[in-house]
Motif scaffolding. Sequence first.
Motif, PDB file in Angstrom:
ATOM      1  N   TRP A   1      10.469 -48.992  10.031  1.00  0.00           N
ATOM      2  CA  TRP A   1       9.087 -49.368   9.754  1.00  0.00           C
ATOM      3  C   TRP A   1       8.270 -48.949  10.967  1.00  0.00           C
ATOM      4  O   TRP A   1       8.618 -49.307  12.096  1.00  0.00           O
ATOM      5  CB  TRP A   1       9.031 -50.880   9.530  1.00  0.00           C
ATOM      6  CG  TRP A   1       7.692 -51.440   9.207  1.00  0.00           C
ATOM      7  CD1 TRP A   1       6.617 -50.781   8.691  1.00  0.00           C
ATOM      8  CD2 TRP A   1       7.284 -52.798   9.369  1.00  0.00           C
ATOM      9  NE1 TRP A   1       5.573 -51.647   8.517  1.00  0.00           N
ATOM     10  CE2 TRP A   1       5.954 -52.890   8.928  1.00  0.00           C
ATOM     11  CE3 TRP A   1       7.926 -53.949   9.852  1.00  0.00           C
ATOM     12  CZ2 TRP A   1       5.237 -54.091   8.960  1.00  0.00           C
ATOM     13  CZ3 TRP A   1       7.220 -55.139   9.875  1.00  0.00           C
ATOM     14  CH2 TRP A   1       5.889 -55.204   9.426  1.00  0.00           C
TER      15      TRP A   1
ATOM     16  N   TRP B   1      12.206 -39.493   6.841  1.00  0.00           N
ATOM     17  CA  TRP B   1      12.351 -39.403   5.386  1.00  0.00           C
ATOM     18  C   TRP B   1      13.466 -38.422   5.022  1.00  0.00           C
ATOM     19  O   TRP B   1      13.800 -37.551   5.812  1.00  0.00           O
ATOM     20  CB  TRP B   1      11.033 -38.951   4.745  1.00  0.00           C
ATOM     21  CG  TRP B   1       9.862 -39.700   5.278  1.00  0.00           C
ATOM     22  CD1 TRP B   1       8.815 -39.178   5.990  1.00  0.00           C
ATOM     23  CD2 TRP B   1       9.614 -41.113   5.171  1.00  0.00           C
ATOM     24  NE1 TRP B   1       7.939 -40.183   6.330  1.00  0.00           N
ATOM     25  CE2 TRP B   1       8.393 -41.365   5.844  1.00  0.00           C
ATOM     26  CE3 TRP B   1      10.292 -42.181   4.588  1.00  0.00           C
ATOM     27  CZ2 TRP B   1       7.852 -42.655   5.926  1.00  0.00           C
ATOM     28  CZ3 TRP B   1       9.755 -43.448   4.678  1.00  0.00           C
ATOM     29  CH2 TRP B   1       8.557 -43.679   5.339  1.00  0.00           C
TER      30      TRP B   1
ATOM     31  N   ARG C   1       5.015 -48.157  -0.318  1.00  0.00           N
ATOM     32  CA  ARG C   1       3.596 -47.854  -0.548  1.00  0.00           C
ATOM     33  C   ARG C   1       3.271 -46.399  -0.251  1.00  0.00           C
ATOM     34  O   ARG C   1       2.315 -45.843  -0.780  1.00  0.00           O
ATOM     35  CB  ARG C   1       2.702 -48.761   0.314  1.00  0.00           C
ATOM     36  CG  ARG C   1       2.003 -49.845  -0.513  1.00  0.00           C
ATOM     37  CD  ARG C   1       0.826 -50.441   0.246  1.00  0.00           C
ATOM     38  NE  ARG C   1       1.233 -50.959   1.543  1.00  0.00           N
ATOM     39  CZ  ARG C   1       1.688 -52.206   1.759  1.00  0.00           C
ATOM     40  NH1 ARG C   1       1.769 -53.054   0.753  1.00  0.00           N
ATOM     41  NH2 ARG C   1       2.034 -52.584   2.960  1.00  0.00           N
ATOM     42  N   THR C   2       4.085 -45.740   0.587  1.00  0.00           N
ATOM     43  CA  THR C   2       3.861 -44.313   0.844  1.00  0.00           C
ATOM     44  C   THR C   2       4.458 -43.462  -0.283  1.00  0.00           C
ATOM     45  O   THR C   2       4.422 -42.241  -0.217  1.00  0.00           O
ATOM     46  CB  THR C   2       4.510 -43.854   2.176  1.00  0.00           C
ATOM     47  OG1 THR C   2       5.944 -43.867   2.008  1.00  0.00           O
ATOM     48  CG2 THR C   2       4.128 -44.761   3.338  1.00  0.00           C
TER      49      THR C   2
ATOM     50  N   SER D   1       5.920 -51.506   2.928  1.00  0.00           N
ATOM     51  CA  SER D   1       5.085 -50.500   3.573  1.00  0.00           C
ATOM     52  C   SER D   1       5.673 -49.101   3.360  1.00  0.00           C
ATOM     53  O   SER D   1       4.946 -48.127   3.172  1.00  0.00           O
ATOM     54  CB  SER D   1       4.857 -50.869   5.041  1.00  0.00           C
ATOM     55  OG  SER D   1       5.471 -49.962   5.889  1.00  0.00           O
ATOM     56  N   ILE D   2       7.002 -48.981   3.343  1.00  0.00           N
ATOM     57  CA  ILE D   2       7.629 -47.674   3.048  1.00  0.00           C
ATOM     58  C   ILE D   2       7.367 -47.280   1.593  1.00  0.00           C
ATOM     59  O   ILE D   2       6.935 -46.165   1.294  1.00  0.00           O
ATOM     60  CB  ILE D   2       9.151 -47.734   3.331  1.00  0.00           C
ATOM     61  CG1 ILE D   2       9.399 -47.860   4.837  1.00  0.00           C
ATOM     62  CG2 ILE D   2       9.866 -46.513   2.752  1.00  0.00           C
ATOM     63  CD1 ILE D   2      10.829 -48.209   5.217  1.00  0.00           C
TER      64      ILE D   2
ATOM     65  N   ARG E   1       7.684 -43.491  -1.044  1.00  0.00           N
ATOM     66  CA  ARG E   1       9.021 -43.038  -0.672  1.00  0.00           C
ATOM     67  C   ARG E   1      10.035 -44.177  -0.768  1.00  0.00           C
ATOM     68  O   ARG E   1       9.702 -45.345  -0.630  1.00  0.00           O
ATOM     69  CB  ARG E   1       9.015 -42.519   0.757  1.00  0.00           C
ATOM     70  CG  ARG E   1       8.177 -41.276   0.956  1.00  0.00           C
ATOM     71  CD  ARG E   1       8.286 -40.890   2.409  1.00  0.00           C
ATOM     72  NE  ARG E   1       7.623 -39.646   2.698  1.00  0.00           N
ATOM     73  CZ  ARG E   1       6.451 -39.573   3.324  1.00  0.00           C
ATOM     74  NH1 ARG E   1       5.812 -40.673   3.674  1.00  0.00           N
ATOM     75  NH2 ARG E   1       5.915 -38.403   3.588  1.00  0.00           N
TER      76      ARG E   1
END
Length: 274
Positions: free
Chosen positions: A181, A162, A213-214, A210-211, A216
């Motif tokens: 991912w 990140w 959803r965090t 999926s990224i 970020r």
Amino acid sequence: MPDITNALTIDFEDWYQGLEIPPSEWGKFESRIVGAGQRLLRILGDANVKATFFVLGAVAERHPEIVREIGAAGHELGTHGYSHTLIYNQSPEVFREEMKRALGAVEQAAGVRVLGHRAPFFSITKKSLWALDILGDLGVRYDSSIFPVMNYRYGIEDAPRWPYDLVAGGHEMREFPISTWRVLGKNVPIAGGAYFRIFPYLVTRTGFRSINRTGRPAVFYLHPWEIDPQHPRIDLPRRIATTHYFNLKATEGRLVRLLRDFHFAPMKEIINVS
Ligand SMILES: [Zn+2]
């Protein structure tokens, strides 16, 4: 899902410049960067999306008019170095001289200050972290070159996934690593280029979701020649040819879909650097 804005980035180089062909031989190839660049500008304009263009210095010197056009269309201009050389094969002195020339070429062509850098071949690795100090020293505010994977040519496998702050050359900088991912304990590259053409589109979409959803942002990267399937076919070492020419016909359609499925903006806005 939270409404996350991702970074859209273009490594702005001609089709023969990322093939490990020495710059002294570039003159014999057909230049297609202006046409491919204008086509990309139309696609982004139709989607009403702004991107960051990391421009190769050699392109900015030879075709300043397209660099000006990109800037005038409201996109961010960054640097992709001067000669598309693997940074860990350069000396710090040569890297610094080339970077000064590359920054000057883009800034002169478009009349803007460059804030960001993307290394050719993502070649800031553990062997070439010194390059960040030189970038900081030359006034570059962020870098987006570190790929947390292991590839024959690039990668720092255990690097952060990140965006993070760092101090380089005594200056504050930010690093936005190339997005991966996380699947079964491994970082899978999904963020663009050949991976975008080799994997089905749904892999990129699922990875980006999926990224996001965090909470970020992800970063996506593309080259203008990837939406120019008619560019010349030349003999290349097999490991380079298989990825370079793979599925080029699919890129434009997939890009249009991606721009519909996710929010994008230039990188400086995502990581808040000015
Ligand atoms: Zn490149």
